[in-house]
Design a protein around this motif. Structure first.
Motif, PDB file in Angstrom:
ATOM      1  N   PRO A  74      -7.613  -7.753   5.387  1.00  0.00           N
ATOM      2  CA  PRO A  74      -6.442  -7.524   6.232  1.00  0.00           C
ATOM      3  C   PRO A  74      -5.650  -6.056   6.130  1.00  0.00           C
ATOM      4  O   PRO A  74      -5.291  -5.470   7.065  1.00  0.00           O
ATOM      5  CB  PRO A  74      -5.301  -8.496   5.666  1.00  0.00           C
ATOM      6  CG  PRO A  74      -6.157  -9.574   4.919  1.00  0.00           C
ATOM      7  CD  PRO A  74      -7.724  -8.675   4.400  1.00  0.00           C
TER       8      PRO A  74
ATOM      9  N   LEU B  48      -6.034   0.512  10.418  1.00  0.00           N
ATOM     10  CA  LEU B  48      -6.728   0.545  11.737  1.00  0.00           C
ATOM     11  C   LEU B  48      -5.883   0.353  12.798  1.00  0.00           C
ATOM     12  O   LEU B  48      -5.831   1.218  13.765  1.00  0.00           O
ATOM     13  CB  LEU B  48      -7.951  -0.186  11.842  1.00  0.00           C
ATOM     14  CG  LEU B  48      -9.188   0.361  11.135  1.00  0.00           C
ATOM     15  CD1 LEU B  48     -10.349  -0.482  11.255  1.00  0.00           C
ATOM     16  CD2 LEU B  48      -9.559   1.596  11.488  1.00  0.00           C
ATOM     17  N   GLU B  49      -5.063  -0.556  12.595  1.00  0.00           N
ATOM     18  CA  GLU B  49      -4.074  -0.997  13.763  1.00  0.00           C
ATOM     19  C   GLU B  49      -3.072   0.226  13.958  1.00  0.00           C
ATOM     20  O   GLU B  49      -2.477   0.613  15.087  1.00  0.00           O
ATOM     21  CB  GLU B  49      -3.553  -2.321  13.789  1.00  0.00           C
ATOM     22  CG  GLU B  49      -4.481  -3.206  14.142  1.00  0.00           C
ATOM     23  CD  GLU B  49      -5.085  -3.187  15.640  1.00  0.00           C
ATOM     24  OE1 GLU B  49      -4.326  -3.059  16.457  1.00  0.00           O
ATOM     25  OE2 GLU B  49      -6.313  -3.365  15.447  1.00  0.00           O
TER      26      GLU B  49
ATOM     27  N   ARG C  11     -12.391   1.837  18.354  1.00  0.00           N
ATOM     28  CA  ARG C  11     -12.852   0.285  18.441  1.00  0.00           C
ATOM     29  C   ARG C  11     -14.174   0.055  19.174  1.00  0.00           C
ATOM     30  O   ARG C  11     -14.489  -0.907  19.786  1.00  0.00           O
ATOM     31  CB  ARG C  11     -11.786  -0.008  19.432  1.00  0.00           C
ATOM     32  CG  ARG C  11     -10.233  -0.428  19.131  1.00  0.00           C
ATOM     33  CD  ARG C  11      -9.377  -0.910  20.136  1.00  0.00           C
ATOM     34  NE  ARG C  11      -7.972  -0.628  19.829  1.00  0.00           N
ATOM     35  CZ  ARG C  11      -7.354  -1.362  19.350  1.00  0.00           C
ATOM     36  NH1 ARG C  11      -7.626  -2.655  19.029  1.00  0.00           N
ATOM     37  NH2 ARG C  11      -5.968  -1.278  19.082  1.00  0.00           N
TER      38      ARG C  11
ATOM     39  N   ASP D 281     -13.992  -5.522   5.731  1.00  0.00           N
ATOM     40  CA  ASP D 281     -13.295  -6.404   6.556  1.00  0.00           C
ATOM     41  C   ASP D 281     -12.183  -6.964   5.709  1.00  0.00           C
ATOM     42  O   ASP D 281     -12.150  -8.245   5.162  1.00  0.00           O
ATOM     43  CB  ASP D 281     -14.391  -7.314   6.958  1.00  0.00           C
ATOM     44  CG  ASP D 281     -13.898  -8.362   8.067  1.00  0.00           C
ATOM     45  OD1 ASP D 281     -12.576  -8.101   8.498  1.00  0.00           O
ATOM     46  OD2 ASP D 281     -14.326  -9.313   8.325  1.00  0.00           O
TER      47      ASP D 281
ATOM     48  N   THR E 187      -7.618  -3.704   8.167  1.00  0.00           N
ATOM     49  CA  THR E 187      -7.400  -3.985   9.723  1.00  0.00           C
ATOM     50  C   THR E 187      -5.916  -3.342   9.952  1.00  0.00           C
ATOM     51  O   THR E 187      -5.913  -2.874  11.047  1.00  0.00           O
ATOM     52  CB  THR E 187      -7.439  -5.434   9.978  1.00  0.00           C
ATOM     53  OG1 THR E 187      -8.974  -5.740   9.497  1.00  0.00           O
ATOM     54  CG2 THR E 187      -7.260  -5.732  11.288  1.00  0.00           C
TER      55      THR E 187
ATOM     56  N   GLU F 278     -15.920  -2.913  14.496  1.00  0.00           N
ATOM     57  CA  GLU F 278     -14.757  -3.580  13.864  1.00  0.00           C
ATOM     58  C   GLU F 278     -15.172  -3.475  12.414  1.00  0.00           C
ATOM     59  O   GLU F 278     -16.149  -3.368  12.143  1.00  0.00           O
ATOM     60  CB  GLU F 278     -14.508  -4.910  14.299  1.00  0.00           C
ATOM     61  CG  GLU F 278     -13.881  -4.735  15.536  1.00  0.00           C
ATOM     62  CD  GLU F 278     -12.379  -4.270  15.803  1.00  0.00           C
ATOM     63  OE1 GLU F 278     -11.501  -4.094  14.585  1.00  0.00           O
ATOM     64  OE2 GLU F 278     -12.151  -3.514  16.851  1.00  0.00           O
ATOM     65  N   PRO F 279     -14.485  -3.604  11.442  1.00  0.00           N
ATOM     66  CA  PRO F 279     -14.691  -3.405   9.877  1.00  0.00           C
ATOM     67  C   PRO F 279     -15.650  -4.685   9.666  1.00  0.00           C
ATOM     68  O   PRO F 279     -15.452  -5.649  10.118  1.00  0.00           O
ATOM     69  CB  PRO F 279     -13.321  -3.595   9.218  1.00  0.00           C
ATOM     70  CG  PRO F 279     -12.462  -3.059  10.134  1.00  0.00           C
ATOM     71  CD  PRO F 279     -12.976  -3.481  11.365  1.00  0.00           C
TER      72      PRO F 279
END
Length: 90
Positions: free
Chosen positions: A78, A84-85, A67, A76, A81, A70-71
């Motif tokens: 969804p 990554l989460e 972190r 970038d 993201t 961020e992308p």
């Protein structure tokens, strides 16, 4: 054409995992935990986002995992993201 939400077959997961080997041990630890935790539920959408992440340099990938960044740009999305989460969960 494979639907984006179709689960990957084990052979596809194994190949994706093999292609994910990195030069930094720290990245490999995150990658191994990701596949151990989520390997059985990965879809083509996940695989596409994962491949985009694996195209990054090791230090850039580690910054995303930790972190620190961020992308941005083409990353970038969804899907990236969401992957990554998954990686960042403990």
């Amino acid at each position: 054409m494979v639907a984006a939400d179709t689960l990957l077959e084990q052979r596809e997961i194994d190949l994706l995992r093999w292609r994910s080997r990195r030069g930094l041990v720290e990245n490999d630890l995150y990658i191994e935990r990701f596949f151990t935790t989520y390997g059985h539920q990965l879809t083509q959408r996940h695989a596409d986002a994962w491949t985009a992440l694996m195209n990054l340099a090791d230090n850039d990938l580690m910054d995303l995992f930790l972190r620190r960044t961020e992308p941005q740009g083409d990353l970038d999305t969804p899907e990236v993201t969401a992957v990554l989460e998954m990686v960042r969960k403990r």
